[in-house]
Enzyme design. Sequence first.
Site, mmCIF file in Angstrom:
data_model
loop_
_atom_site.group_PDB
_atom_site.id
_atom_site.type_symbol
_atom_site.label_atom_id
_atom_site.label_comp_id
_atom_site.label_asym_id
_atom_site.label_seq_id
_atom_site.Cartn_x
_atom_site.Cartn_y
_atom_site.Cartn_z
ATOM 1 N N ASP A 44 0.855 -1.184 0.000
ATOM 2 C CA ASP A 44 0.000 0.000 0.000
ATOM 3 C C ASP A 44 0.890 1.233 0.000
ATOM 4 O OD1 ASP A 44 -2.952 1.027 0.523
ATOM 5 O OD2 ASP A 44 -1.628 2.229 1.773
ATOM 6 N N GLU A 46 1.054 5.683 0.203
ATOM 7 C CA GLU A 46 0.455 6.990 0.440
ATOM 8 C C GLU A 46 1.185 7.968 -0.472
ATOM 9 O OE1 GLU A 46 -2.213 7.277 2.094
ATOM 10 O OE2 GLU A 46 -2.143 5.259 2.942
ATOM 11 N N HIS A 185 -5.354 5.062 6.528
ATOM 12 C CA HIS A 185 -4.640 5.844 5.517
ATOM 13 C C HIS A 185 -3.164 5.995 5.849
ATOM 14 C CE1 HIS A 185 -8.206 6.811 3.186
ATOM 15 N NE2 HIS A 185 -8.825 7.164 4.293
#
Length: 608
Positions: A44, A46, A185
């Site tokens: 993942d 950001e 997040h």
Amino acid sequence: MSVASFTVAVMPPAKALPPVPSGVQGTLDDLGTPLADVTFVVVDLETTGGSARDSAITEIGAVKVRGGVELGEFGTLVDPGAPIPPFITALTGITQQMVYAAPRIAEVLPAFLEFARGCVLVAHNAPFDIGFLKAACAERERPWPGFPVVDTVDLARRVLTRDEVPNCKLETLARHFRAATTPNHRALDDARATVDVLHGLIERLGSFGVTSLEELRGFAKAPTPEQRGKRHLADDVPSAPGVYLFEDARGEVLYVGKSGDLRSRVRSYFTGSETRWRAREMVGLAERVRPIVCATGLEAEVRELRLIAAHKPRYNRRSKFPERVVWLKLTVEPFPRLSIVRERRPDGAAYLGPLGSRRQAEEARAALHEAVPLRQCTQRLTLALVERGKAQTCALADLGRCGAPCTGHETPERYAGHAAAVRSVFAGDVRPVAAAATARIDRLAVELRYEEAAAQRDRLAAFVRAASRAQRLGALAGCAQLVAARPAPGGGWEVSVVRHGRLAAAGTVPRGAHPRPYVDALIATAETVLPELGAGPDAIPAGAESGGAGAEEMECVLRWLDGPGARLVELDGVWTCPVHGAERLRARIDRAYAPVEPSAPRPRRPLR
């Protein structure tokens, strides 16, 4: 990062075995790699934005698993080399201070690729994360290893029903599968949550007979029974540029799209290459496909916009409501003020727009208030109220941000000078706004108030972009007729007749033919378009819904006119932008927001 150790057992050479008879049935293991033996790296990212072209990575998190057992983790912040937008900081909690001492992506990328070497990458909405990683490799001329990729979004859309989960967001799926980590997040926590989602989906896939990696990757890509059963809908679609409409049994338009090859594009909806969940659902409801052949790509683009605005199909997400634009209006009253409105009327007021959102309009209005001391109160201020002393006062007058016409300190004649300055800005002279904003930015920077300076820069950028768009659209809409030509892809010319910003006719001139007869025929048969709000540069039609040209259509025409090889054939009107308009500042604003080049030297922290 944690490191896992592996033991490889070396077997002694075996004796030669007799060949297996061809009639013997193979085992399930012969059909592919068992899922229990596959090493997954769930990743993942950001980032500073949604596009890999103009955004950068701020954090990478990854978890390596095999057979349901975690083998290692990889997590690090990344210095993006550019400012992190405030809304990204509010979403992720990652601040500029947190990434200042973090390594650049050039240092992190080799370590991550080594961590994931020989594994299958898994991501939630994989095109986003993998796209950023591929872009990072491409920028550094590093070959992408070609990892097999599994997208948990695609799997969830095939395995779960709307009765089980309302959507396929990571937070929703993590809650549904009772993940041990709640997504927040942050890259590593989101990767841990995706691991639990992956295991839950694999468990559900067992009921579909999916036991190998090859079956897992092909499961989400395989066409649904509805897709396979409706391939005949593309049989009569021609191989030509144009627009296509999917309709249900009642004739309701479900979706409108455009393509340079209608037959090829429509057929793709009935194959495994179409993986969008909404598109597959739409195909299940469709009963017919209606093609509309167009002469040029511009005509197809414009027709698509008009059809979407007219039918508002449930499966189209953009351009459905072209009337939802806003305008910045200088009101008509003794003491005018700036107001944000949804409609432009022929009431003698000055307008700036159309603007894409209310937020952009508010930023542009704030930039104007920095340059011109108009009143910012919302009361209807009349001369009678001022003379009787009944008008309400506000704190802005005490701060020197307003001339206080409500108390009589500023006469109507002097206040009229402020309104005239705003009308001049709307007409095309943006120098007062740019000068006021630049002076304030410089003063704030000297005082080391960088966040306030950045906010002021954002206001100026919003105003410049809004004014630039309004001036370009206004110049095109003010032309009674514009005829232009551009080289066609297969030879010859594409010809467009534009009247008051609206595409009135489009056609092609064959290779080697004299263009004049074709141009004359197009002009003679072109649609009649009348300006709705006066004449001249301010004659922006109210919108396509009332017979005029919408802002999106005019922007399509302008992009076509800016294309390579475009030539002006005829012009009835004045097609130009103001000398002191916003267009001359647009390049500076775009450069200010451009991402820092990866090769740029990193600024050193000053010694104190």
